[in-house]
Design an enzyme around this catalytic site. Structure first.
Site, mmCIF file in Angstrom:
data_model
loop_
_atom_site.group_PDB
_atom_site.id
_atom_site.type_symbol
_atom_site.label_atom_id
_atom_site.label_comp_id
_atom_site.label_asym_id
_atom_site.label_seq_id
_atom_site.Cartn_x
_atom_site.Cartn_y
_atom_site.Cartn_z
ATOM 1 C CB THR A 2 73.570 -38.766 -65.841
ATOM 2 O OG1 THR A 2 73.979 -39.879 -66.440
ATOM 3 C CG2 THR A 2 72.390 -39.170 -64.934
ATOM 4 C CB THR A 50 74.654 -46.535 -65.510
ATOM 5 O OG1 THR A 50 75.603 -46.990 -64.561
ATOM 6 C CG2 THR A 50 73.846 -45.409 -65.067
ATOM 7 C CE LYS A 57 71.537 -42.087 -67.206
ATOM 8 N NZ LYS A 57 72.921 -42.557 -66.627
ATOM 9 C CD GLU A 73 80.489 -41.277 -68.680
ATOM 10 O OE1 GLU A 73 81.568 -41.653 -68.331
ATOM 11 O OE2 GLU A 73 79.583 -41.156 -67.990
ATOM 12 C CG ASN A 115 84.149 -41.721 -66.228
ATOM 13 O OD1 ASN A 115 83.046 -41.645 -65.619
ATOM 14 N ND2 ASN A 115 84.160 -42.244 -67.256
#
Lengths: 389, 389
Positions: free
Chosen positions: B151, B184, B173, B263, B385
């Site tokens: 993602t 996640t 992932k 991220e 985000n």
């Protein structure tokens, strides 16, 4: 107007050389008579407790809740400074007490700033006489004291509440390391109400619980958090049922001011959780949402992405039913019984664009409720905190 | 090489129209024989559990730990989608099972992406036949599957571990919503080792505990986290003492890859806590430091401000003595027994400037130890985000 609003209190602020450039960094709040009055305190729950917290707690215990003054410093937290730090905090109280004609243990101390740096007692000590000499009952004197404890605060924080025949005044600082169970925040309240120390302690704890402890800027609990109150009784005896709400209102005003001035924040979110299995569960769930980095980023971007909210509610530990949860922003229901709900996108966008965002989460499993004030996470917080130099 | 490295496994990736622009978003990992083999899973602890987690958990229970395939989708989490979401996840398994000649309950399902958006089953269903038809045992086929579940990941995540006479392959992932107690993140492991389902489940849980559960990017626990393993036994029976370390090594490699690709992260910090009163206390303290916004900002700024570290250790709930704690970065001791320690500032600055920061906290009160992998907090995380659109 703040701590000098009630009858019989004086305050002062001056520059003691802790901060560079001659900025105000020493403050005093004292009784006009320089005599001890019923006082109470609520302190950080952090076990890495700073020297001033150790000393103030011991003094209140030794006097059974009597104090004549509070001395406050900013620019250095006197935390993680070992036995030398304790000695410095004690010496601050002793020197201020000597100037006032009070015992050391009748003086309380609050300090805020960087952790782990020896406190510059040699620079500060010669200035304490001037600090006490400047003490006055004007609004300006109270404002000087409030200014002198600011660190990354951008605005002074004061509050005044008129009670039934008495007044409560207050000053505070706090802009980061803010979380329930206290925060990097200091607050001093004064009142001319007459009340015994035990009742005062109970009322203060209740006021803190429903105000400062519902505020989360970054989830960090600091080493120095302290809320103190002195009640000199000059307005005569006051019923607890009258004094309690006034203390809560003053603390609530300061907490709102802190949220509004939080480091780098562009928005304040009022996060309400209802329908929880208990009030404690509601508070736990609200706090989890408030402290979520992903939710805080969404607030910064004015994005009503409720999926993250539901995810945080589900991982909060609170009783949770995925098919019972509903979420709304500013009254616009975006999730009903666990799935997306059709809504007025334009109205929602307008609400999200504002500075204040109302987020309501209904867990749908009981009657418990709780509220936490949160802030967004943007570049400003990072700019403020990535380096201390 | 990843999931196709062990003998007897095939994989595929293709575009199913969930993501825009024809990006890969459907993946398959299956046994070559299309027959069920001992399998195990570890799932999110979030009570806002996504449909694929509900379905996979039920399937593993119904088969007593047997599966022939895992179907994975990205771009839509199928979370907070109600009974329709459950039906979609079931249908994914049934359709893939039909293509393979297996029962629906012999197929497991993992999904990742945005929460609260109905899953586009109509778009995906016609593509499932092609997905199964493409399945192959080449390294490229495994890579396609790994690519198809990305993602916000910027790099593909695969691992291969050669055991004693057997092989473990893996894909995963994960780039945000990452925290201990899962994240996640999705991971599928394959092995040709022969092992019974109960032993496999125990070994997987142990491997996850010491790898994925020591990683915290943002403290958020997602709705979809799943780690699955299939063991086809083609290499013959394998001792648990041999298989366990291989599974742990594969999971550890994937966790390190996730931390490195987190991220917006510019640094990975290995936060070790020693001298705690128990291993649980050490883990709790390390996690508190890892999840502190203030500490994460300091990491971003390469600032060795240990005061925040001590403050977080003190508020972690772990047994703590302010006069016993020591802190070092990259071997440079900056705090010893609770107070600042003289150190080589240049050497320290050089360590802090690197991509990997080693932070060691010695609580000095016992023998407990624990480690958590953390990332810094910078503009990148916020950019990633603040909005989902």
């Amino acid at each position: 107007v703040g701590v000098t609003a009630p009858e019989g209190f004086v305050a002062a602020g001056c520059a003691g050389g802790i901060k560079s450039g001659g900025a105000l960094d020493l403050a005093l709040v004292a009784t006009l008579q320089r005599a001890p009055v019923p006082s109470a305190g609520v302190f950080t729950s952090n076990r890495a407790v700073a020297a001033p917290v150790v000393v103030s707690r011991a003094h209140l215990q030794a006097t059974s809740g009597q104090a004549a003054a509070v001395v406050l410093t900013s620019g250095n937290a006197n935390a993680a400074t070992g036995s030398a730090g304790i000695a410095h905090a004690e010496r601050l109280c002793a020197r201020v007490g000597a100037e006032l004609g009070a015992e050391a243990r009748e003086v309380l101390v609050c300090q805020t700033g960087l952790i782990g740096i020896p406190f510059p007692m040699d620079a500060v000590e010669p200035v304490l006489g001037r600090l006490v000499a400047r003490a006055g009952s004007s609004a300006e004197a109270g404002a000087d004291a409030a200014d002198a404890i600011m660190t990354t605060d951008t605005v002074r924080k004061e509050a005044t509440v008129a009670g039934r025949g008495f007044t409560v005044g207050a000053l505070a600082k706090g802009a980061a390391m803010l979380a329930p169970d206290m925060a990097t925040m200091l607050a001093v309240l004064t009142t001319d109400a007459g009340v015994d120390p035990d009742t005062l302690q109970r009322l203060l704890r209740e006021a803190v619980g429903s105000t400062f402890n519902t505020l989360s800027v970054d989830g960090c609990t600091s080493t120095n958090d302290t809320v103190l109150v002195m009640a000199n009784g000059m307005a005569g005896p006051v019923e607890p049922a009258d004094l309690g709400p006034a203390l809560t209102e003053a603390c609530g005003s300061l907490a709102e001011q802190m949220a509004g001035d939080a480091e780098g924040a562009t928005k304040v979110a009022v996060i309400r959780v209802e329908g929880a299995s208990s009030d404690a569960d509601a508070h736990r769930a609200a706090r989890r949402v408030a402290e979520s980095l992903l939710v805080k980023c969404s607030l910064n971007g004015a994005d009503p992405y409720w999926g993250r909210v539901v995810s945080e509610l589900g991982s909060s530990g609170a009783a949770f039913d995925p098919d019972a949860v509903s979420v709304s922003y500013g009254g616009f229901v975006v999730c009903r019984e666990g799935v997306a709900a059709a809504h007025d996108g334009e109205g929602l966008a307008a609400h999200m664009a504002g500075r204040r965002i109302d987020l309501l989460c209904d867990l749908g499993v009981g009657d418990g409720r709780g509220v936490v004030l949160a802030t967004d996470l943007g570049y400003g917080y990072i700019d403020e905190n990535r380096t201390t130099s």
